[in-house]
Scaffold this motif. Structure first.
Motif, mmCIF file in Angstrom:
data_model
loop_
_atom_site.group_PDB
_atom_site.id
_atom_site.type_symbol
_atom_site.label_atom_id
_atom_site.label_comp_id
_atom_site.label_asym_id
_atom_site.label_seq_id
_atom_site.Cartn_x
_atom_site.Cartn_y
_atom_site.Cartn_z
ATOM 1 N N ASN A 202 51.169 45.056 39.007
ATOM 2 C CA ASN A 202 51.123 45.199 37.562
ATOM 3 C C ASN A 202 50.498 43.981 36.898
ATOM 4 O OD1 ASN A 202 53.035 43.232 37.704
ATOM 5 N ND2 ASN A 202 54.651 44.398 36.674
ATOM 6 N N ASP A 203 50.191 42.966 37.687
ATOM 7 C CA ASP A 203 49.734 41.731 37.082
ATOM 8 C C ASP A 203 48.368 41.309 37.599
ATOM 9 O OD1 ASP A 203 49.719 39.349 35.756
ATOM 10 O OD2 ASP A 203 50.697 38.289 37.404
ATOM 11 N N ARG A 204 48.186 41.380 38.928
ATOM 12 C CA ARG A 204 46.890 40.961 39.453
ATOM 13 C C ARG A 204 46.406 41.926 40.520
ATOM 14 N NH1 ARG A 204 47.513 35.081 41.179
ATOM 15 N NH2 ARG A 204 47.752 34.908 38.939
ATOM 16 N N TRP A 205 45.099 42.024 40.592
ATOM 17 C CA TRP A 205 44.484 42.926 41.558
ATOM 18 C C TRP A 205 43.561 42.131 42.464
ATOM 19 C CZ3 TRP A 205 42.631 48.400 39.843
ATOM 20 C CH2 TRP A 205 43.703 49.089 39.242
ATOM 21 N N GLY A 206 43.501 42.551 43.720
ATOM 22 C CA GLY A 206 42.503 41.977 44.598
ATOM 23 C C GLY A 206 41.538 43.056 45.045
ATOM 24 N N ILE A 207 40.247 42.787 44.934
ATOM 25 C CA ILE A 207 39.265 43.751 45.430
ATOM 26 C C ILE A 207 38.328 43.028 46.377
ATOM 27 C CG2 ILE A 207 39.365 45.285 43.445
ATOM 28 C CD1 ILE A 207 36.923 43.912 42.333
ATOM 29 N N PRO A 208 37.702 43.753 47.290
ATOM 30 C CA PRO A 208 36.784 43.084 48.223
ATOM 31 C C PRO A 208 35.623 42.467 47.469
ATOM 32 C CG PRO A 208 37.203 45.360 48.872
ATOM 33 C CD PRO A 208 37.762 45.190 47.512
ATOM 34 N N SER A 209 35.107 41.373 47.982
ATOM 35 C CA SER A 209 33.921 40.787 47.361
ATOM 36 C C SER A 209 32.965 40.350 48.463
ATOM 37 C CB SER A 209 34.313 39.602 46.489
ATOM 38 O OG SER A 209 34.833 38.572 47.292
ATOM 39 N N ILE A 210 31.844 39.848 48.071
ATOM 40 C CA ILE A 210 30.855 39.404 49.052
ATOM 41 C C ILE A 210 30.925 37.888 49.144
ATOM 42 C CG2 ILE A 210 28.389 39.241 49.516
ATOM 43 C CD1 ILE A 210 28.153 41.876 47.883
ATOM 44 N N ALA A 211 31.038 37.353 50.351
ATOM 45 C CA ALA A 211 31.074 35.901 50.508
ATOM 46 C C ALA A 211 29.905 35.460 51.367
ATOM 47 C CB ALA A 211 32.384 35.481 51.148
ATOM 48 N N ARG A 212 29.429 34.262 51.142
ATOM 49 C CA ARG A 212 28.330 33.749 51.957
ATOM 50 C C ARG A 212 28.862 33.381 53.339
ATOM 51 N NH1 ARG A 212 26.954 27.941 49.552
ATOM 52 N NH2 ARG A 212 25.015 28.806 49.854
ATOM 53 N N SER B 24 34.309 39.833 51.923
ATOM 54 C CA SER B 24 35.529 39.037 51.939
ATOM 55 C C SER B 24 36.646 39.956 51.484
ATOM 56 C CB SER B 24 35.370 37.855 50.980
ATOM 57 O OG SER B 24 36.627 37.321 50.675
ATOM 58 N N TRP B 25 37.650 40.123 52.368
ATOM 59 C CA TRP B 25 38.741 41.062 52.044
ATOM 60 C C TRP B 25 39.899 40.317 51.407
ATOM 61 C CZ3 TRP B 25 36.996 45.794 52.494
ATOM 62 C CH2 TRP B 25 35.957 46.046 53.397
ATOM 63 N N PRO B 26 40.524 40.936 50.420
ATOM 64 C CA PRO B 26 41.667 40.261 49.780
ATOM 65 C C PRO B 26 42.901 40.317 50.675
ATOM 66 C CG PRO B 26 41.375 42.438 48.843
ATOM 67 C CD PRO B 26 40.237 42.248 49.820
ATOM 68 N N MET B 27 43.763 39.315 50.531
ATOM 69 C CA MET B 27 44.945 39.232 51.373
ATOM 70 C C MET B 27 46.058 38.588 50.559
ATOM 71 S SD MET B 27 44.360 37.790 55.182
ATOM 72 C CE MET B 27 45.467 36.411 54.987
ATOM 73 N N VAL B 28 47.288 39.068 50.748
ATOM 74 C CA VAL B 28 48.400 38.407 50.078
ATOM 75 C C VAL B 28 48.715 37.129 50.840
ATOM 76 C CG1 VAL B 28 50.806 38.622 49.404
ATOM 77 C CG2 VAL B 28 49.301 40.616 49.328
ATOM 78 N N SER B 29 48.861 36.018 50.109
ATOM 79 C CA SER B 29 49.078 34.727 50.767
ATOM 80 C C SER B 29 50.469 34.706 51.397
ATOM 81 C CB SER B 29 48.955 33.597 49.757
ATOM 82 O OG SER B 29 50.056 33.653 48.871
ATOM 83 N N GLU B 30 50.697 33.678 52.224
ATOM 84 C CA GLU B 30 51.966 33.610 52.932
ATOM 85 C C GLU B 30 53.137 33.457 51.989
ATOM 86 O OE1 GLU B 30 52.288 30.846 56.241
ATOM 87 O OE2 GLU B 30 50.322 31.627 56.854
ATOM 88 N N SER B 31 52.906 32.729 50.896
ATOM 89 C CA SER B 31 53.991 32.548 49.925
ATOM 90 C C SER B 31 54.340 33.859 49.230
ATOM 91 C CB SER B 31 53.595 31.510 48.882
ATOM 92 O OG SER B 31 52.543 32.033 48.085
ATOM 93 N N GLY B 32 53.417 34.835 49.305
ATOM 94 C CA GLY B 32 53.666 36.120 48.664
ATOM 95 C C GLY B 32 53.450 36.087 47.172
ATOM 96 N N ARG B 33 52.813 35.025 46.678
ATOM 97 C CA ARG B 33 52.615 34.923 45.242
ATOM 98 C C ARG B 33 51.154 34.947 44.838
ATOM 99 N NH1 ARG B 33 57.105 33.469 42.657
ATOM 100 N NH2 ARG B 33 58.831 32.704 43.945
ATOM 101 N N ARG B 34 50.249 34.732 45.814
ATOM 102 C CA ARG B 34 48.841 34.619 45.443
ATOM 103 C C ARG B 34 48.003 35.551 46.291
ATOM 104 N NH1 ARG B 34 47.072 29.314 46.698
ATOM 105 N NH2 ARG B 34 45.086 30.070 45.890
ATOM 106 N N ILE B 35 46.751 35.732 45.845
ATOM 107 C CA ILE B 35 45.816 36.528 46.627
ATOM 108 C C ILE B 35 44.810 35.571 47.227
ATOM 109 C CG2 ILE B 35 43.953 38.219 46.521
ATOM 110 C CD1 ILE B 35 45.493 39.586 44.287
#
Lengths: 523, 412, 256
Positions: free
Chosen positions: B186-196, B260-271
């Protein structure tokens, strides 16, 4: 010149009867479906894709409205949405305002209708009254909104009675002014205008500028009555009324306001000039208007109805008031700016362009913030201006720039030959502007002005950003209540969107209709 | 005076005599301008004088130095903490965010607007009606209401789960893999992006070569068409050549870009990874995209209808097919009508991103408002803000003039 | 006066009404009028003809300051047209003008079109102005159209209203700028008849027109202009039967 003249070769000032569509061929339902949905294989494919999507959307929406939607936040707070935090014991004022105003608006529409009819009689054209179907196709959204409010969200009889009274009085005003004899037209103009003014005074009290609006509403009546005076009476009336008016102005100068008194004396001197030039009827008019100002002021003081402060206004009521007030205030400024932009004097042109481009260059919110934070600092007022006053000032300055651009379009559409004909007759530049250019230009921009009013109406939703509780921001009050915290958000938002939509949609339909009727843009 | 003798023939100078200055139209014009300018200047001086007096009385600094001091607040998702100065750091982030929202919003608006605009003229009753309903609804609701609807009804209080360690967001995997393609909350979304990935220079050189080849192909096909009358198909040739070289280079250079695929960080608070964005950005961008699309649709429809009927008739008389008629006669003319108001809509959309203040997306206006709330001087900040928007407007109007010049019909 | 020459200042024994001395007019680099010298006598009818772009419209538009001349002097009934706002107003009051495209005010009725200037400029009372307007409408033979709007009238009727409007200020000079060029052929006659009546009543008139019949019948003098110059001037009979200049002959051969 490649520019199309407004209305082309035909007279744009005669309302065109609405064009009828081509005679529709009678189709059986089956034929209709084949023709409109399955005429080719591409068409069939499109129908098969979009048909289910449309049905699903309709189903979901209907389910949301009638089954899953939790409308309690709206249901229990309808009054909050309508008039916000307006003091409840003064509610009678809003109710009477709406009822009186309906009568006034009905009367104004009826008068307009009757004078259009009378003019057709003179010019020998056929008069085709606008049909109820046409009105319905413009205003059904507002009717729907009111019905939803009444049927869906009210449990008491009060609102029903109010709406009923509004409809009855509106129709009564319309009927009365429509059937009144032509000779009484000035009376019906003044009476309708007076009702609208009085309805506003119910809220804002009878102090301040109330006398001014009231006298303004009386002008048609005074003018009409004076027009019927016989020359011998006018010869005596002119000096007498102007003299009395001057006396009143001097009394105002001594007793109440220096500014009003001085302006009054200037007007009186203009009246004397008219007497000397032998323009007795106009002189009598000026005199009577001055007398009326005095009488109305004294009368209002005797009534002494005190106003409800702006800062108490909120909800849909505030939204409407701000939209109407800013448009009315911005209109004259916009016209002046448009004329300035078309001036032959470069300095005036440059200043007008600078104003217009400055206010059109940045979003409204920046001016609202400026209004909220430091507009008051520009003036040395004794008591600080209220937040709503500052907001209205900011919106007014902002929309004046947009109105100026609209009016400029209208001015450009007036052919050059019109000005030349005026010059050749010996009219002065201001007279040409007043009698020839502006009437044509303003008439041509009516639809665009309605459009501007719509966008202003939508822009009032920004008032919430500077902490004014207009229609959209009432939901914050609602969801601050214990019962509705984080509950029914989608429902209140949908309700607010529906409210804005209902009015904006009706106005945009009206604007399109006016465009067709005035024949603007036709070749 | 003798009959037939010129009245003033004896005076040799044929210049008109000068009237006294108070009746001379030229003098009157100049005096009028001077009076107007002087009175405007006096009023402005009075207003600004009042402003300065009142600011001084209230003890508010009216210099612009305050803008270089720390802002005392942080902006999330940005390299900006409370010690960073307002100018230029905060402004740069704000303008960047404004443009990011505006650019994506414009793309949404154009694609949707063109489709719906054409849809309104469709022969298919259903499509025409759906397009009309879309336009009539979206156009008549304030953009702020649409933004707020998305922000509060769809995101914050909508169906999406919160994003914290105890309640993880929805993570949608690519079918059949462990890779997360979408993270929704409900607050933040992660979508795939292109990384070098690795050295980019060779790949860009390859692209430049491809572009040159494409232009060459275009010119060659055009010439073939002119000389022989054979269909040129230059778009096909040029794009084909370009893509071919680009794809070959991409593979040969060992994929210089990768997903670059989005991933939930280990802390569970960030992408981590992907493109992380928040509900504010999505609300503003989607809402303004949808709202502006309704206006663009009306422009498109109006422009196509504005092409005179005689043009279609003339095209029919020349035996052009339906598609050719659109491609060579109707669309070029409709484009000319549609482009200026469409550009104007881009400007409106950019200005409307300022409505993001209500959903706390840190574009320039909401940052400025936050800064004022943190005790920064309002006058300087708002003057700066207006100057920024005026710059946008100026750029757009320069573009507009260029476009108008290019598209104007040559005529008398 | 029987001779044909390029001297447009010879008005015989008439009193001078309009005098132009060495008038130049430029539009940017283009010179529309080149050292024009011309006089018009009281009660004289002067018809100006010439190919399009020859400066004939510009000439009469300079006389009431719709265009500002750049050099030379223009005197109308003893009042010089200068930057003096009083003189400009006075000359505009004393000259009436009829335009090719009528230029009636579409938002006003026929009656209001005619009474606007008398009411606002001459400050006459409404009843007085309307009485005059009605008599003028009778003179142009359309009193029954008084309450209509211009858009409801035919072209010929509109142009006659325009003539009545110009006459409402009781001008001393009437300027006609191709008054029949925008009319359908069947309406030209009614307008020309009105103008003829006016000439017979002794109005001073300058008429720019392509109607050679009118020139032959009504004009006291015909002025032929080309390239911003007065090429040839003469009485109608000499002008049409025995033109001197090559350019005049060429022009006449093209249109007759």
């Amino acid at each position: 010149m490649t520019m199309t003249e407004v209305g082309g070769p035909d007279n744009p000032f005669i309302l065109v009867n609405e064009p009828e569509g081509p005679p529709s061929e009678k189709l059986t339902p089956w034929e209709w479906i084949r023709k409109n949905l399955f005429s080719s294989w591409v068409n069939t494919l499109i129908t098969l894709i979009f048909g289910p999507i449309a049905l699903y959307l309709i189903y979901r929406f209907a389910r949301f409205v009638f089954v899953t939607g939790r409308w309690d936040p709206v249901d229990s707070n309808l009054e909050l949405f309508m008039i916000g935090t307006y003091p409840r014991e003064e509610r009678w004022r809003v109710v009477s305002q709406l009822i009186v105003m309906s009568a006034g608006i009905g009367g104004a529409l009826g008068t307009m209708n009757a004078s259009a009819k009378a003019r057709r009689k003179l010019t020998g054209e056929e008069f085709v009254p606008t049909s109820w179907r046409t009105y319905a196709s413009s205003y059904w959204s507002v009717v729907l909104f009111v019905l939803v409010l009444l049927v869906g969200f009210t449990d008491t009889t009060g609102p029903w009675l109010m709406v009923g009274a509004m409809v009855v009085l509106g129709v009564a005003g319309w009927a009365a002014t429509t059937w009144l004899p032509d000779a009484l037209r000035p009376l019906s103009w003044s009476a309708s205008a007076l009702l609208i003014v009085v309805s506003f005074q119910l809220l804002s009290g009878t102090g301040g500028w109330a006398w001014f609006y009231t006298v303004l509403a009386l002008v048609p009546l005074i003018s009409g009555v004076v027009g019927r005076l016989s020359p011998s009476i006018a010869r005596m009336a002119a000096p007498a009324t102007v003299g009395l008016g001057l006396a009143i102005a001097i009394a105002a100068l001594v007793t109440s306001s220096v500014v009003v008194g001085l302006v009054g004396i200037l007007v009186g001197i203009y009246g004397l000039v008219l007497v000397r030039q032998g323009d007795r009827l106009d002189a009598t008019r000026v005199g009577l208007i001055m007398i009326a100002s005095g009488v109305v002021t004294v009368l209002y003081r005797a009534i002494g109805l005190s106003g409800i402060d702006w800062s108490e206004w909120s909800g849909l009521h505030l939204t409407m008031t701000v939209a109407v007030a800013s448009t009315l205030l911005a209109f004259p400024i916009g016209v002046l700016l448009a004329l300035g932009r078309r001036s032959s004097l470069p300095a005036i042109r440059v200043m007008s362009v600078a104003y217009i481009e400055f206010f059109r260059g940045a979003p409204l919110i920046t001016f609202l913030l400026a209004g909220a934070f430091f507009l008051g600092f520009f003036l040395n007022t004794e008591s600080p201006l209220s937040l709503i006053t500052r907001a209205i000032a900011a919106i007014t300055l902002f929309s004046a720039a947009y109105i100026a651009e609209i009016v400029r379009g209208g001015l450009q559409a007036v052919p050059k030959g019109q000005v030349e004909a005026g010059l050749a007759s010996g009219l002065s530049q201001p007279q040409i502007t007043r009698f020839i250019v502006l009437p044509q230009a303003l008439r041509a921009v009516i639809p665009a002005m309605v459009g501007q009013f719509i966008s202003l109406f939508k822009d009032t939703s920004l008032l919430g950003i500077i902490a004014l509780s207009e229609f959209l921001d009432v939901r914050l009050l609602v969801h601050a209540q214990e019962d509705f915290r984080g509950f029914g958000i989608a429902e209140t938002m949908t309700f607010v969107a529906f409210g804005f939509w209902a009015f904006a949609f009706a106005m945009s339909r009206e604007s399109q209709r006016l465009e067709r009727r005035l024949g603007v843009g036709q070749r | 005076m003798l009959y037939g003798v010129p009245l003033m023939a004896e005076t040799q100078a044929v210049q008109a005599t000068r009237p006294p200055p108070w009746r001379d139209v030229r003098v009157l014009g100049i005096v009028g301008q001077i009076v107007a300018v002087v009175s405007v200047v006096l009023v402005l001086r009075w207003l600004i004088g009042n402003l300065f007096t009142n600011l001084d009385e209230a003890g508010i600094d009216r210099g612009f130095d305050v803008l270089n001091q720390p802002t005392n607040f942080a902006i999330r998702d940005a390299n900006f903490d409370s010690r960073s100065p307002l100018w230029p750091d905060m402004v740069v982030i704000g303008v960047k965010n404004t443009l990011l929202s505006a650019a994506v919003g414009i793309v949404i608006a154009v694609i949707l607007g063109v489709l719906i605009g054409i849809g309104r003229l469709s022969e298919n009753w259903l499509v025409a009606r759906l397009s009309q309903i879309y336009v009539e609804i979206l156009r008549n609701i304030p953009p702020l209401v649409i933004i707020a609807f998305f922000s509060f009804a769809v995101f914050t209080f909508g169906p999406f789960p919160p994003f914290n360690p105890s309640s993880p967001p929805w993570q949608i995997n690519l079918p059949g893999t462990d890779t997360t393609a979408l993270i929704l909350s409900n607050d933040r979304w992660g979508i795939p992006s292109i990384a070098r990935d690795g050295d980019l220079l060779p790949f860009w050189i390859a692209l430049a070569v491809a572009a040159v080849v494409a232009i060459g192909l275009w010119t060659w096909r055009t010439r073939v068409n002119i000389n022989t009358g054979a269909p040129h198909r230059r778009g096909l040739w040029a794009w084909g050549g370009f893509l071919l070289i680009a794809v070959v280079a991409f593979v040969l250079l060992d994929t210089p870009y990768r997903w670059s695929w989005p991933m939930v960080s280990e802390s569970g608070r960030r992408i981590e990874g992907g493109f992380a964005t928040n509900a504010g950005y999505l609300s503003v961008t989607i809402a303004l995209g949808l709202y502006t699309a309704s206006h663009i649709a009306e422009i498109i429809r109006g422009s196509i209808l504005a092409v005179p009927k005689g043009q279609t008739e003339a095209a029919n008389a020349l035996a052009l097919t339906g598609l050719q008629r659109y491609r060579f006669v109707v669309l070029p003319q409709a484009m000319r009508i549609a482009i200026p108001p469409t550009i104007n809509q881009f400007l409106n959309l950019t200005k409307n991103t300022s409505l993001a203040t209500v959903v706390a997306y840190p574009e320039i206006t909401s940052l400025v408002k936050t800064a004022i709330g943190n005790g920064k001087p309002a006058v300087q900040l708002l003057v700066m803000l207006m100057a920024i928007y005026l710059t946008f407007s100026l750029i757009i109007s320069v573009v507009m003039n260029q476009v108008n010049r290019r598209f104007q019909l040559v005529g008398r | 006066m029987t001779m044909v020459d390029a001297d447009a200042t010879n008005i015989g024994t008439r009193e001078t009404m309009i005098e132009l001395v060495d008038v130049d007019k430029f539009f940017g680099d283009f010179q529309a009028l080149k050292k024009i010298n011309m006089m018009v006598g009281k009660q004289e009818v002067v018809v100006v003809i010439g190919p399009s772009g020859s400066g004939k419209s510009t000439l009469i538009r300079c006389i009431n300051r719709l265009e500002k001349h750049n050099a030379g002097r223009i005197v109308v009934d003893g009042t010089e047209l200068s930057d003096d706002i009083r003189n400009i107003t006075e000359i505009r009051r004393e000259t009436g003008m009829v335009f090719q495209s009528f230029n009636l005010f579409p938002h006003l009725t026929v009656l209001d079109n005619i009474t606007l200037a008398p009411r606002q400029v001459a400050r006459r009372s409404k009843s007085e102005a309307e009485e005059t307007a009605m008599s003028l409408l009778e003179r142009v033979k359309i009193p029954e159209q008084a309450r209509k709007f211009p858009g409801q009238l035919s072209g010929g009727q509109q142009q006659r209203v325009a003539i009545a409007r110009a006459l409402a200020m009781t001008p001393k000079v009437m300027l006609f700028d191709e008054p029949t060029s925008a009319l359908d052929p069947e309406m030209i006659k009614e307008v020309l008849d009105t103008m003829k009546d006016l000439a017979e009543d002794g109005m001073t008139m300058i008429v720019v027109t392509h109607e050679m019949g009118f020139a032959r019948e009504v004009a006291d003098r015909v002025v032929f202009m080309a390239d911003g110059e007065i090429v040839e001037v003469g009485s109608p009979e000499h002008f049409f039967t025995n033109p001197q200049e090559e350019r005049t002959k060429l022009f006449l051969s093209q249109i007759l």
